[in-house]
Design a protein around this motif. Structure first.
Motif, PDB file in Angstrom:
ATOM      1  N   LYS A  68      74.304  58.438  38.435  1.00  0.00           N
ATOM      2  CA  LYS A  68      74.720  59.461  39.395  1.00  0.00           C
ATOM      3  C   LYS A  68      73.485  60.131  39.978  1.00  0.00           C
ATOM      4  CE  LYS A  68      78.017  61.352  36.647  1.00  0.00           C
ATOM      5  NZ  LYS A  68      79.047  62.374  36.357  1.00  0.00           N
ATOM      6  N   ASP A  69      73.484  60.283  41.299  1.00  0.00           N
ATOM      7  CA  ASP A  69      72.368  60.970  41.952  1.00  0.00           C
ATOM      8  C   ASP A  69      72.573  62.487  41.825  1.00  0.00           C
ATOM      9  OD1 ASP A  69      74.230  61.763  43.811  1.00  0.00           O
ATOM     10  OD2 ASP A  69      73.464  60.506  45.436  1.00  0.00           O
ATOM     11  N   GLY A  70      71.677  63.253  42.415  1.00  0.00           N
ATOM     12  CA  GLY A  70      71.714  64.711  42.305  1.00  0.00           C
ATOM     13  C   GLY A  70      73.024  65.318  42.765  1.00  0.00           C
ATOM     14  N   MET A 125      71.395  57.850  34.518  1.00  0.00           N
ATOM     15  CA  MET A 125      72.083  56.591  34.237  1.00  0.00           C
ATOM     16  C   MET A 125      73.289  56.802  33.317  1.00  0.00           C
ATOM     17  SD  MET A 125      70.479  54.511  36.140  1.00  0.00           S
ATOM     18  CE  MET A 125      71.229  52.938  35.671  1.00  0.00           C
ATOM     19  N   ILE A 126      74.331  56.049  33.577  1.00  0.00           N
ATOM     20  CA  ILE A 126      75.521  56.038  32.732  1.00  0.00           C
ATOM     21  C   ILE A 126      75.317  54.874  31.753  1.00  0.00           C
ATOM     22  CG2 ILE A 126      78.030  55.686  32.734  1.00  0.00           C
ATOM     23  CD1 ILE A 126      77.840  56.604  35.826  1.00  0.00           C
ATOM     24  N   PRO A 127      75.359  55.113  30.433  1.00  0.00           N
ATOM     25  CA  PRO A 127      74.996  54.050  29.488  1.00  0.00           C
ATOM     26  C   PRO A 127      76.089  53.000  29.301  1.00  0.00           C
ATOM     27  CG  PRO A 127      75.585  56.020  28.281  1.00  0.00           C
ATOM     28  CD  PRO A 127      75.664  56.375  29.750  1.00  0.00           C
ATOM     29  N   LEU A 128      76.449  52.353  30.405  1.00  0.00           N
ATOM     30  CA  LEU A 128      77.470  51.307  30.378  1.00  0.00           C
ATOM     31  C   LEU A 128      76.913  50.074  31.061  1.00  0.00           C
ATOM     32  CD1 LEU A 128      80.627  53.369  31.449  1.00  0.00           C
ATOM     33  CD2 LEU A 128      79.995  52.661  29.123  1.00  0.00           C
ATOM     34  N   GLU A 129      77.243  48.898  30.541  1.00  0.00           N
ATOM     35  CA  GLU A 129      76.935  47.643  31.218  1.00  0.00           C
ATOM     36  C   GLU A 129      78.264  47.138  31.763  1.00  0.00           C
ATOM     37  OE1 GLU A 129      74.577  44.968  28.846  1.00  0.00           O
ATOM     38  OE2 GLU A 129      72.883  46.342  29.059  1.00  0.00           O
ATOM     39  N   VAL A 130      78.387  47.165  33.068  1.00  0.00           N
ATOM     40  CA  VAL A 130      79.649  46.794  33.713  1.00  0.00           C
ATOM     41  C   VAL A 130      79.530  45.336  34.137  1.00  0.00           C
ATOM     42  CG1 VAL A 130      81.267  47.377  35.542  1.00  0.00           C
ATOM     43  CG2 VAL A 130      79.894  49.188  34.471  1.00  0.00           C
ATOM     44  N   ILE A 131      80.346  44.500  33.526  1.00  0.00           N
ATOM     45  CA  ILE A 131      80.208  43.051  33.685  1.00  0.00           C
ATOM     46  C   ILE A 131      81.437  42.498  34.412  1.00  0.00           C
ATOM     47  CG2 ILE A 131      79.980  40.873  32.394  1.00  0.00           C
ATOM     48  CD1 ILE A 131      78.960  42.923  30.053  1.00  0.00           C
ATOM     49  N   VAL A 132      81.193  41.687  35.427  1.00  0.00           N
ATOM     50  CA  VAL A 132      82.294  41.022  36.112  1.00  0.00           C
ATOM     51  C   VAL A 132      82.136  39.523  35.886  1.00  0.00           C
ATOM     52  CG1 VAL A 132      83.518  40.667  38.292  1.00  0.00           C
ATOM     53  CG2 VAL A 132      82.344  42.836  37.874  1.00  0.00           C
ATOM     54  N   ARG A 133      83.239  38.871  35.487  1.00  0.00           N
ATOM     55  CA  ARG A 133      83.205  37.450  35.169  1.00  0.00           C
ATOM     56  C   ARG A 133      84.189  36.673  36.041  1.00  0.00           C
ATOM     57  NH1 ARG A 133      80.915  36.313  30.358  1.00  0.00           N
ATOM     58  NH2 ARG A 133      80.294  38.019  28.995  1.00  0.00           N
ATOM     59  N   ASN A 134      83.670  35.679  36.740  1.00  0.00           N
ATOM     60  CA  ASN A 134      84.503  34.811  37.589  1.00  0.00           C
ATOM     61  C   ASN A 134      84.774  33.459  36.947  1.00  0.00           C
ATOM     62  OD1 ASN A 134      84.629  36.515  40.060  1.00  0.00           O
ATOM     63  ND2 ASN A 134      82.405  36.272  39.978  1.00  0.00           N
ATOM     64  N   VAL A 135      83.920  33.095  36.005  1.00  0.00           N
ATOM     65  CA  VAL A 135      84.021  31.813  35.299  1.00  0.00           C
ATOM     66  C   VAL A 135      83.671  32.102  33.840  1.00  0.00           C
ATOM     67  CG1 VAL A 135      83.058  29.469  35.116  1.00  0.00           C
ATOM     68  CG2 VAL A 135      83.271  30.534  37.380  1.00  0.00           C
TER      69      VAL A 135
END
Ligand SMILES: Nc1ncnc2c1ncn2[C@@H]1O[C@H](COP(=O)(O)OP(=O)(O)O)[C@@H](O)[C@H]1O
Ligand SMILES: [Mg+2]
Length: 242
Positions: free
Chosen positions: A182-184, A86-96
């Motif tokens: 990321k997978d193997g 896991m990549i320790p990021l929270e990727v947030i997309v906001r439309n409103v």
């Protein structure tokens, strides 16, 4: 497929090893938390509903040629997934505009954001998931510049796929959070969950919340909201949910 040793027990899910190193099992528990774990409860059938919605969205993304960790279900609350680093990021997309965006910046709640706003937080409970930027991500060596661009582009593609489906169901996709790994082979892959705990969903007509905000802000019967929105999203009332 054998469920093996417990690898990690998070706030709402437990991850287990299996007899194959490339596959894990994720159990969606009935635990719900908010405000950095400051508010906690256990709500019967919540895990199953989040698992169902996550599986539905992962399948929708795979159809759109967006790689996810989803491999299938073992039981209604238990998912087979690809093992990811896991990549320790929270990727947030906001439309409103809603939530922390309104609290921290002079946006009006409900204000449409077009184009959508992409925000990245550093996933670290002890540090309260601080907002991060490209330079810090690269300086920490969390991903390469090319991977960061790929992550952003994928998050926006996910936004279009989810947003289109939800709009067709009369639901506004206000915002959502993704975690990538990321997978193997090093493929950037959508992991974790896409559920009522990780999205803000408003009824397009009434503006009513149909997600974890019902729990966070005591807006009503959480499980009633989760059941209704899961049924609207997946078209499945579910065995035990009626
Ligand atoms: N495919 C995967 N491979 C490895 N770890 C994963 C995968 N998908 C999700 N995870 C991790 O499993 C944990 C899920 O449990 P959760 O209760 O959400 O934890 P947390 O409290 O850390 O958010 C998270 O830490 C998440 O990053
Ligand atoms: Mg989590």
């Amino acid at each position: 497929m054998k469920k093996g040793e417990l690898l990690y027990r998070g706030k709402a899910k437990s991850v287990y090893r299996t007899d194959v190193p490339q596959e894990l099992v994720v159990e969606f528990r009935d635990d719900i938390t908010a405000f950095d774990g400051g508010k906690k409860a256990n709500l019967a059938e919540k895990g199953m509903l989040n698992a169902r919605v996550s599986a539905f969205f992962f399948t929708l993304l795979e159809k759109a040629k967006i790689r996810t960790h989803y491999l299938g279900m073992i039981d209604p609350a238990t998912m087979r997934v690809r093992t990811l680093t896991m990549i320790p990021l929270e990727v947030i997309v906001r439309n409103v505009a809603a939530g922390s965006l309104v609290k921290r910046y002079p946006f009006r709640e409900g204000q449409p954001l077009d184009p959508p706003i992409l925000v990245i937080d550093y996933k670290d409970d002890a540090r309260h998931d601080p907002m991060i930027n490209d330079e810090i991500i690269l300086a920490l060596g969390l991903v390469t510049a090319a991977e960061l661009q790929e992550i952003k582009q994928k998050a926006l593609s996910v936004n279009r796929v989810l947003g289109d489906h939800l709009q067709g169901k009369g639901i506004t996709l206000v915002d959502f959070k993704l975690e990538f790994g990321k997978d193997g082979l090093g493929n950037v892959t959508v992991g974790d969950e896409i559920s009522m705990d990780s999205m803000r969903l408003w009824d397009a007509r009434s503006g009513q919340s149909m997600d974890k905000d019902v729990y966070r802000f005591d807006k009503g019967d959480v499980m009633e909201a989760y059941r209704r929105v899961a049924e609207r999203i997946t078209g499945n009332a579910g065995g035990r949910s009626r």
